[in-house]
Design a protein around this motif. Structure first.
Motif, PDB file in Angstrom:
ATOM      1  N   THR A 101       0.828  -1.207   0.000  1.00 37.74           N
ATOM      2  CA  THR A 101       0.000   0.000   0.000  1.00 37.74           C
ATOM      3  C   THR A 101       0.857   1.250   0.000  1.00 37.74           C
ATOM      4  N   GLY A 102       0.454   2.203  -0.804  1.00 34.03           N
ATOM      5  CA  GLY A 102       1.161   3.474  -0.860  1.00 34.03           C
ATOM      6  C   GLY A 102       0.816   4.235  -2.124  1.00 34.03           C
ATOM      7  N   VAL A 103       1.444   5.378  -2.250  1.00 37.62           N
ATOM      8  CA  VAL A 103       1.324   6.160  -3.485  1.00 37.62           C
ATOM      9  C   VAL A 103       2.487   5.767  -4.385  1.00 37.62           C
ATOM     10  N   TYR A 104       2.165   5.406  -5.608  1.00 42.28           N
ATOM     11  CA  TYR A 104       3.167   4.974  -6.578  1.00 42.28           C
ATOM     12  C   TYR A 104       3.438   6.116  -7.561  1.00 42.28           C
ATOM     13  N   TYR A 105       4.716   6.448  -7.679  1.00 36.52           N
ATOM     14  CA  TYR A 105       5.131   7.569  -8.515  1.00 36.52           C
ATOM     15  C   TYR A 105       5.967   7.073  -9.688  1.00 36.52           C
ATOM     16  N   CYS A 106       5.764   7.709 -10.795  1.00 35.48           N
ATOM     17  CA  CYS A 106       6.558   7.477 -11.994  1.00 35.48           C
ATOM     18  C   CYS A 106       7.670   8.537 -12.038  1.00 35.48           C
ATOM     19  N   TYR A 107       8.855   8.130 -12.441  1.00 34.67           N
ATOM     20  CA  TYR A 107      10.027   9.018 -12.483  1.00 34.67           C
ATOM     21  C   TYR A 107      10.754   8.779 -13.795  1.00 34.67           C
ATOM     22  N   ALA A 108      11.114   9.869 -14.451  1.00 34.61           N
ATOM     23  CA  ALA A 108      11.835   9.794 -15.718  1.00 34.61           C
ATOM     24  C   ALA A 108      13.154  10.538 -15.601  1.00 34.61           C
ATOM     25  N   ARG A 109      14.217   9.923 -16.077  1.00 37.98           N
ATOM     26  CA  ARG A 109      15.534  10.559 -16.038  1.00 37.98           C
ATOM     27  C   ARG A 109      16.212  10.391 -17.385  1.00 37.98           C
ATOM     28  N   ASN A 110      16.590  11.508 -17.976  1.00 37.45           N
ATOM     29  CA  ASN A 110      17.324  11.474 -19.244  1.00 37.45           C
ATOM     30  C   ASN A 110      18.708  10.877 -18.993  1.00 37.45           C
ATOM     31  N   GLU A 111      19.048   9.847 -19.704  1.00 37.74           N
ATOM     32  CA  GLU A 111      20.289   9.110 -19.433  1.00 37.74           C
ATOM     33  C   GLU A 111      21.527   9.837 -19.936  1.00 37.74           C
ATOM     34  N   LEU A 112      21.331  10.912 -20.690  1.00 37.67           N
ATOM     35  CA  LEU A 112      22.488  11.704 -21.150  1.00 37.67           C
ATOM     36  C   LEU A 112      22.645  12.986 -20.333  1.00 37.67           C
ATOM     37  N   THR A 113      21.532  13.647 -20.029  1.00 41.17           N
ATOM     38  CA  THR A 113      21.602  14.969 -19.402  1.00 41.17           C
ATOM     39  C   THR A 113      21.243  14.966 -17.917  1.00 41.17           C
ATOM     40  N   ASP A 114      20.662  13.876 -17.430  1.00 34.00           N
ATOM     41  CA  ASP A 114      20.174  13.775 -16.052  1.00 34.00           C
ATOM     42  C   ASP A 114      18.948  14.636 -15.767  1.00 34.00           C
ATOM     43  N   ASN A 115      18.385  15.311 -16.762  1.00 41.59           N
ATOM     44  CA  ASN A 115      17.101  15.987 -16.541  1.00 41.59           C
ATOM     45  C   ASN A 115      16.106  14.946 -16.040  1.00 41.59           C
ATOM     46  N   ASN A 116      15.297  15.335 -15.045  1.00 37.05           N
ATOM     47  CA  ASN A 116      14.407  14.332 -14.471  1.00 37.05           C
ATOM     48  C   ASN A 116      13.068  14.938 -14.076  1.00 37.05           C
ATOM     49  N   TYR A 117      12.061  14.085 -14.041  1.00 30.39           N
ATOM     50  CA  TYR A 117      10.689  14.518 -13.807  1.00 30.39           C
ATOM     51  C   TYR A 117       9.937  13.471 -13.008  1.00 30.39           C
ATOM     52  N   TRP A 118       8.959  13.966 -12.225  1.00 34.26           N
ATOM     53  CA  TRP A 118       8.095  13.095 -11.437  1.00 34.26           C
ATOM     54  C   TRP A 118       6.649  13.215 -11.902  1.00 34.26           C
ATOM     55  N   GLY A 119       5.932  12.124 -11.794  1.00 28.19           N
ATOM     56  CA  GLY A 119       4.492  12.160 -11.961  1.00 28.19           C
ATOM     57  C   GLY A 119       3.828  12.568 -10.659  1.00 28.19           C
ATOM     58  N   GLN A 120       2.505  12.662 -10.702  1.00 25.18           N
ATOM     59  CA  GLN A 120       1.768  13.138  -9.530  1.00 25.18           C
ATOM     60  C   GLN A 120       1.413  12.005  -8.563  1.00 25.18           C
ATOM     61  N   GLY A 121       1.576  10.772  -9.013  1.00 27.71           N
ATOM     62  CA  GLY A 121       1.326   9.625  -8.139  1.00 27.71           C
ATOM     63  C   GLY A 121      -0.055   9.036  -8.298  1.00 27.71           C
ATOM     64  N   THR A 122      -0.147   7.744  -8.009  1.00 28.11           N
ATOM     65  CA  THR A 122      -1.432   7.056  -8.008  1.00 28.11           C
ATOM     66  C   THR A 122      -1.494   6.174  -6.771  1.00 28.11           C
ATOM     67  N   GLN A 123      -2.629   6.199  -6.092  1.00 27.21           N
ATOM     68  CA  GLN A 123      -2.773   5.483  -4.828  1.00 27.21           C
ATOM     69  C   GLN A 123      -3.084   4.012  -5.078  1.00 27.21           C
ATOM     70  N   VAL A 124      -2.350   3.156  -4.376  1.00 26.78           N
ATOM     71  CA  VAL A 124      -2.630   1.723  -4.367  1.00 26.78           C
ATOM     72  C   VAL A 124      -2.898   1.318  -2.920  1.00 26.78           C
ATOM     73  N   THR A 125      -4.041   0.718  -2.697  1.00 26.38           N
ATOM     74  CA  THR A 125      -4.394   0.251  -1.364  1.00 26.38           C
ATOM     75  C   THR A 125      -4.698  -1.236  -1.433  1.00 26.38           C
ATOM     76  N   VAL A 126      -3.960  -2.007  -0.646  1.00 28.53           N
ATOM     77  CA  VAL A 126      -4.158  -3.457  -0.607  1.00 28.53           C
ATOM     78  C   VAL A 126      -4.768  -3.799   0.745  1.00 28.53           C
ATOM     79  N   SER A 127      -6.015  -4.203   0.696  1.00 28.29           N
ATOM     80  CA  SER A 127      -6.737  -4.450   1.941  1.00 28.29           C
ATOM     81  C   SER A 127      -7.910  -5.371   1.684  1.00 28.29           C
ATOM     82  N   SER A 128      -8.212  -6.192   2.659  1.00 26.00           N
ATOM     83  CA  SER A 128      -9.377  -7.060   2.559  1.00 26.00           C
ATOM     84  C   SER A 128     -10.611  -6.361   3.121  1.00 26.00           C
TER      85      SER A 128
END
Length: 117
Positions: free
Chosen positions: A90-117
Protein backbone atom coordinates in the motif's frame (compact mmCIF):
# COMPACT_ATOMS: atom_id res chain seq x y z
CA UNK A 1 5.64 20.96 -21.07
CA UNK A 2 6.65 17.64 -19.58
CA UNK A 3 3.94 15.49 -18.08
CA UNK A 4 4.01 12.05 -16.52
CA UNK A 5 0.51 10.79 -15.87
CA UNK A 6 0.05 7.67 -13.79
CA UNK A 7 -3.08 5.54 -13.81
CA UNK A 8 -4.29 2.13 -12.73
CA UNK A 9 -4.20 2.48 -8.97
CA UNK A 10 -7.05 1.55 -6.69
CA UNK A 11 -8.25 -0.69 -3.89
CA UNK A 12 -7.44 -4.38 -4.27
CA UNK A 13 -7.58 -7.43 -2.03
CA UNK A 14 -4.42 -9.19 -0.90
CA UNK A 15 -3.18 -11.70 -3.44
CA UNK A 16 -4.73 -9.89 -6.40
CA UNK A 17 -3.03 -7.97 -9.20
CA UNK A 18 -2.92 -4.44 -10.55
CA UNK A 19 -1.19 -2.88 -13.53
CA UNK A 20 -0.03 0.70 -13.30
CA UNK A 21 0.65 2.83 -16.35
CA UNK A 22 2.61 6.04 -16.74
CA UNK A 23 2.23 7.96 -19.96
CA UNK A 24 4.85 10.57 -20.74
CA UNK A 25 4.54 13.62 -22.93
CA UNK A 26 6.90 16.47 -23.72
CA UNK A 27 10.03 14.29 -23.68
CA UNK A 28 11.86 12.03 -26.09
CA UNK A 29 10.75 8.96 -24.20
CA UNK A 30 13.31 6.57 -25.69
CA UNK A 31 16.14 8.63 -24.15
CA UNK A 32 14.82 8.26 -20.63
CA UNK A 33 15.29 5.65 -17.98
CA UNK A 34 11.99 5.13 -16.21
CA UNK A 35 11.40 4.15 -12.62
CA UNK A 36 8.54 3.47 -10.24
CA UNK A 37 8.77 4.59 -6.64
CA UNK A 38 6.44 3.96 -3.75
CA UNK A 39 5.72 6.01 -0.65
CA UNK A 40 3.85 4.39 2.18
CA UNK A 41 2.16 6.54 4.84
CA UNK A 42 4.78 7.99 7.16
CA UNK A 43 7.62 6.46 5.17
CA UNK A 44 10.21 7.72 2.73
CA UNK A 45 9.78 7.26 -0.97
CA UNK A 46 11.51 4.06 -2.10
CA UNK A 47 12.50 2.60 -5.45
CA UNK A 48 10.25 -0.20 -6.66
CA UNK A 49 11.59 -0.94 -10.13
CA UNK A 50 13.41 0.66 -13.01
CA UNK A 51 13.90 0.13 -16.72
CA UNK A 52 16.62 1.74 -18.80
CA UNK A 53 16.36 3.10 -22.32
CA UNK A 54 17.83 -0.22 -23.45
CA UNK A 55 15.15 -2.09 -21.48
CA UNK A 56 17.47 -3.33 -18.77
CA UNK A 57 15.47 -3.80 -15.58
CA UNK A 58 16.10 -3.65 -11.84
CA UNK A 59 13.90 -4.30 -8.83
CA UNK A 60 13.85 -3.75 -5.12
CA UNK A 61 14.48 -7.04 -3.36
CA UNK A 62 11.02 -7.21 -1.81
CA UNK A 63 9.30 -6.78 -5.18
CA UNK A 64 11.40 -9.03 -7.39
CA UNK A 65 9.39 -11.97 -8.63
CA UNK A 66 6.06 -10.27 -7.93
CA UNK A 67 6.40 -7.04 -9.91
CA UNK A 68 7.35 -6.60 -13.56
CA UNK A 69 8.31 -3.31 -15.17
CA UNK A 70 8.05 -2.86 -18.92
CA UNK A 71 7.92 -0.04 -21.43
CA UNK A 72 6.39 0.65 -24.80
CA UNK A 73 8.42 3.35 -26.49
CA UNK A 74 5.88 3.66 -29.30
CA UNK A 75 3.26 4.66 -26.72
CA UNK A 76 5.58 6.67 -24.45
CA UNK A 77 4.37 4.51 -21.61
CA UNK A 78 5.94 2.53 -18.81
CA UNK A 79 4.02 -0.15 -16.94
CA UNK A 80 4.25 -1.84 -13.58
CA UNK A 81 2.52 -5.20 -13.32
CA UNK A 82 2.01 -6.03 -9.67
CA UNK A 83 1.03 -9.57 -8.71
CA UNK A 84 0.42 -11.26 -5.36
CA UNK A 85 -0.15 -7.91 -3.72
CA UNK A 86 0.32 -7.59 0.02
CA UNK A 87 -1.00 -5.01 2.47
CA UNK A 88 2.54 -3.67 2.81
CA UNK A 89 2.47 -2.75 -0.88
CA UNK A 90 0.00 0.00 0.00
CA UNK A 91 1.16 3.47 -0.86
CA UNK A 92 1.32 6.16 -3.48
CA UNK A 93 3.17 4.97 -6.58
CA UNK A 94 5.13 7.57 -8.52
CA UNK A 95 6.56 7.48 -11.99
CA UNK A 96 10.03 9.02 -12.48
CA UNK A 97 11.84 9.79 -15.72
CA UNK A 98 15.53 10.56 -16.04
CA UNK A 99 17.32 11.47 -19.24
CA UNK A 100 20.29 9.11 -19.43
CA UNK A 101 22.49 11.70 -21.15
CA UNK A 102 21.60 14.97 -19.40
CA UNK A 103 20.17 13.78 -16.05
CA UNK A 104 17.10 15.99 -16.54
CA UNK A 105 14.41 14.33 -14.47
CA UNK A 106 10.69 14.52 -13.81
CA UNK A 107 8.10 13.09 -11.44
CA UNK A 108 4.49 12.16 -11.96
CA UNK A 109 1.77 13.14 -9.53
CA UNK A 110 1.33 9.62 -8.14
CA UNK A 111 -1.43 7.06 -8.01
CA UNK A 112 -2.77 5.48 -4.83
CA UNK A 113 -2.63 1.72 -4.37
CA UNK A 114 -4.39 0.25 -1.36
CA UNK A 115 -4.16 -3.46 -0.61
CA UNK A 116 -6.74 -4.45 1.94
CA UNK A 117 -9.38 -7.06 2.56
Amino acid sequence: QVQLVESGGGLVQPGRSLRLSCKASGIIFSMYGMEWYRQAPGEQRELVAGISSLHSTKYADSMEGRFTISRDDAKNTVYLQMNSLKPEDTGVYYCYARNELTDNNYWGQGTQVTVSS
